[in-house]
Motif scaffolding. Structure first.
Motif, PDB file in Angstrom:
ATOM      1  N   ILE A  80      17.640 -13.483  17.404  1.00 15.34           N
ATOM      2  CA  ILE A  80      16.346 -12.856  17.124  1.00 15.34           C
ATOM      3  C   ILE A  80      15.949 -13.061  15.675  1.00 15.34           C
ATOM      4  O   ILE A  80      14.850 -13.536  15.371  1.00 15.34           O
ATOM      5  CB  ILE A  80      16.398 -11.348  17.476  1.00 15.34           C
ATOM      6  N   ARG A  84      11.470 -12.456  13.583  1.00 15.22           N
ATOM      7  CA  ARG A  84      11.057 -12.133  14.947  1.00 15.22           C
ATOM      8  C   ARG A  84      11.191 -10.634  15.220  1.00 15.22           C
ATOM      9  O   ARG A  84      10.329 -10.034  15.863  1.00 15.22           O
ATOM     10  CB  ARG A  84      11.899 -12.907  15.964  1.00 15.22           C
ATOM     11  N   PHE A  85      12.266 -10.039  14.739  1.00 14.08           N
ATOM     12  CA  PHE A  85      12.463  -8.603  14.961  1.00 14.08           C
ATOM     13  C   PHE A  85      11.369  -7.792  14.288  1.00 14.08           C
ATOM     14  O   PHE A  85      10.860  -6.829  14.870  1.00 14.08           O
ATOM     15  CB  PHE A  85      13.833  -8.189  14.427  1.00 14.08           C
ATOM     16  N   SER A 147       8.351 -17.023  25.676  1.00 16.99           N
ATOM     17  CA  SER A 147       7.869 -17.211  24.302  1.00 16.99           C
ATOM     18  C   SER A 147       7.078 -15.991  23.850  1.00 16.99           C
ATOM     19  O   SER A 147       6.708 -15.121  24.638  1.00 16.99           O
ATOM     20  CB  SER A 147       7.002 -18.471  24.210  1.00 16.99           C
ATOM     21  N   ARG A 149       5.912 -12.498  21.594  1.00 17.09           N
ATOM     22  CA  ARG A 149       6.478 -11.176  21.359  1.00 17.09           C
ATOM     23  C   ARG A 149       7.162 -10.610  22.592  1.00 17.09           C
ATOM     24  O   ARG A 149       8.090  -9.824  22.497  1.00 17.09           O
ATOM     25  CB  ARG A 149       5.386 -10.215  20.881  1.00 17.09           C
ATOM     26  N   THR A 152      10.702 -11.642  22.566  1.00 14.94           N
ATOM     27  CA  THR A 152      11.425 -10.907  21.535  1.00 14.94           C
ATOM     28  C   THR A 152      11.703  -9.477  21.975  1.00 14.94           C
ATOM     29  O   THR A 152      12.802  -8.945  21.762  1.00 14.94           O
ATOM     30  CB  THR A 152      10.614 -10.903  20.224  1.00 14.94           C
ATOM     31  N   GLU A 155      14.532  -9.435  24.602  1.00 12.60           N
ATOM     32  CA  GLU A 155      15.846  -9.598  23.980  1.00 12.60           C
ATOM     33  C   GLU A 155      16.215  -8.379  23.142  1.00 12.60           C
ATOM     34  O   GLU A 155      17.337  -7.879  23.207  1.00 12.60           O
ATOM     35  CB  GLU A 155      15.853 -10.844  23.101  1.00 12.60           C
ATOM     36  N   GLY A 156      15.263  -7.928  22.328  1.00 11.56           N
ATOM     37  CA  GLY A 156      15.546  -6.817  21.425  1.00 11.56           C
ATOM     38  C   GLY A 156      15.817  -5.521  22.159  1.00 11.56           C
ATOM     39  O   GLY A 156      16.603  -4.685  21.689  1.00 11.56           O
TER      40      GLY A 156
END
Length: 487
Positions: A80, A84-85, A147, A149, A152, A155-156
């Protein structure tokens, strides 16, 4: 030497299982069932049909899976990265913390009312199945990745709700029951674990980055090993300080993700491979603990399937969907994130916590948790590619790139910037000749398009997805990111 042949047989079987597990990714592309499900089911069947194969001790399983999760979360944080975070920090925190608590509360109420579980046991089961695992999602998407946000956030969310779920389960088991005092202790312990874990992780990540940059080693092969040792050190330090070691390694990975360091590419590749191996090991070991005789009981598989369906198609879309409203995602992206919240290794690990705590009906509760995971991985997981196509979620191709071209430098290059052209950015559609004034004095020296090195001419136009190496003043880093990546 009498043990040589039996040991060789063990090595042979272990290597064969590992090879089959690695190759299962090829099968996944055809059957659209995540490889972790195949590994889990294979291990559960093997321990049932092979008389000499026994389930490993629960404490050993817990320790092996814990180390595996440390590797997985650290690599996830590095993947990440801070930039990106930062772009999705608010929705990740909201979904990972608030969304997890809302999910646990709603599922506990449903489990109590629908199946008559005591409130405390219902809360433990709900806590166990709340965390998600995006690695399972990506395994069925093949060589494509979500792809923007939404990817992200997906994953986050797992990086956040895995530590949240583990900390909450540990606090609930430590409380031993439900009461006003117990809720106060659980709340205090949870806040302590999250605060200490985040602080140790951020501090440890910066210390690790400084360590890598300032203390050279005699061989490049030692750099990834040092990073692994430091990640384990951060986990242990946070845990000994009564914090969440899992949150600490995730935060440390985020800090390290965008940092510039010697042999950074080698470090990233090592930890990506290690995380893939850790996932296989975790599901094999967890599969060995699943008792198919317990799973086959109607009072186990029926509640498990119902809980899995209610969680996937009612509770998560409504409650986690409400948490995502402030993120202002497009409706198709939000719906995909809500549908793709699959379960993975952490719920089964939390089920083992129940077994270790010797709670009433622990065997049945563990079986229910396992059924929820299998339902999520097999049913939801097999539908993820179709959902992505139906919702027209934007993907980016992740093609293998077995060939590399590069040079080794003794000193850190201070003015080299690796960027990826994003659609709608200022550089999108511009020629290389026009880039010289955007911004400052920037020189495009390297362009890779569709996995191929592209000859650079002044009239060549840049396209979204191009990987570009730009030589420019280090102080122009933020302006270059804005111009080339639009953020």
């Amino acid at each position: 030497m009498t043990d040589t042949q039996p040991f060789a047989l063990i090595v042979l079987l272990t290597a064969a299982v590992g090879l089959v597990a690695v190759l299962s990714n090829r099968l996944t592309e055809r059957v659209k069932i995540p490889s972790p499900a195949l590994v889990l089911a294979g291990a559960a069947v093997a321990v049932k049909v092979v008389p000499s194969l026994h389930a490993p001790p629960r404490q050993a399983v817990e320790r092996v899976v814990t180390v595996a999760l440390v590797c997985i979360l650290f690599d996830g944080g590095m993947h990440i990265g801070w930039s990106r975070f930062r772009s999705a920090a608010a929705p990740i925190a909201t979904v990972g913390v608030v969304g997890t608590f809302l999910t646990v509360a709603a599922l506990a109420v449903f489990a109590h009312l629908a199946f008559g579980l005591a409130w405390y046991l219902a809360l433990l089961v709900a806590t166990a199945v709340a965390p998600t695992d995006p690695a399972v999602v990506f395994s069925v998407l093949g060589q494509r990745e979500v792809s923007g946000r939404s990817g992200t956030i997906l994953e986050g969310e797992s990086g956040a709700n895995d530590p949240v779920g583990i900390a909450l389960m540990a606090s609930l088991i430590g409380a031993g029951g439900l009461s006003a005092g117990a809720f106060a202790r659980v709340g205090g312990e949870f806040v302590l674990q999250m605060t200490v874990g985040a602080a140790v992780g951020v501090a440890g990540g910066w210390a690790l980055l400084w360590f890598i940059r300032r203390v050279p080693l005699p061989s490049e092969g030692l750099y990834p090993l040092r990073t692994l040792a430091c990640a384990l050190l951060i986990f242990a330090a946070a845990t000994l300080a009564h914090g969440s070691g899992f949150l600490a390694v995730f935060a440390a990975g985020i800090v390290l993700g965008d940092g510039r360091a010697p042999f950074k590419r080698e470090i990233e590749r090592f930890h990506t491979a290690l995380a893939s191996l850790a996932e296989i090991v975790a599901f094999v070991v967890l599969g060995l603990t699943v008792d198919l005789a317990v799973i086959a009981r109607a009072d186990v598989w029926v509640p498990g399937i119902i809980l899995g369906a209610v969680l996937a198609f009612v509770i998560r879309p409504v409650l986690v969907g409400a948490c995502l409203i402030p993120a202002r995602l497009k409706s198709n992206e939000r719906n995909f994130v809500l549908f793709a919240g699959l379960k993975g290794a952490v719920p089964i690990l939390l089920g083992i916590f129940l077994l270790e705590a010797h709670e009433p009906q622990a065997g049945r509760l563990f079986g229910i948790v396992a059924v929820v995971v299998v339902f999520s991985v097999v049913v939801q997981g097999s539908l993820v590619p179709a959902a992505a196509r139906l919702l027209r979620v934007q993907m980016r191709a992740i093609e293998p790139q077995p060939w590399a071209l590069g040079v080794r430098l003794r000193d850190e290059p201070s003015g080299v910037h690796h960027l990826t052209i994003k659609a709608g950015s200022a550089a999108d559609g511009r020629t290389v000749g026009e880039i010289t004034g955007l911004p400052g004095d920037a020189w495009v020296s390297f362009v890779v398009r569709d996995g191929q090195l592209v000859p650079i001419t002044e009239d060549m136009r840049l396209r979204p997805g191009d990987d570009v190496l730009v030589l420019a003043d280090p102080d122009l880093r933020e302006k270059l990111i804005t111009a080339f990546e639009g953020r």
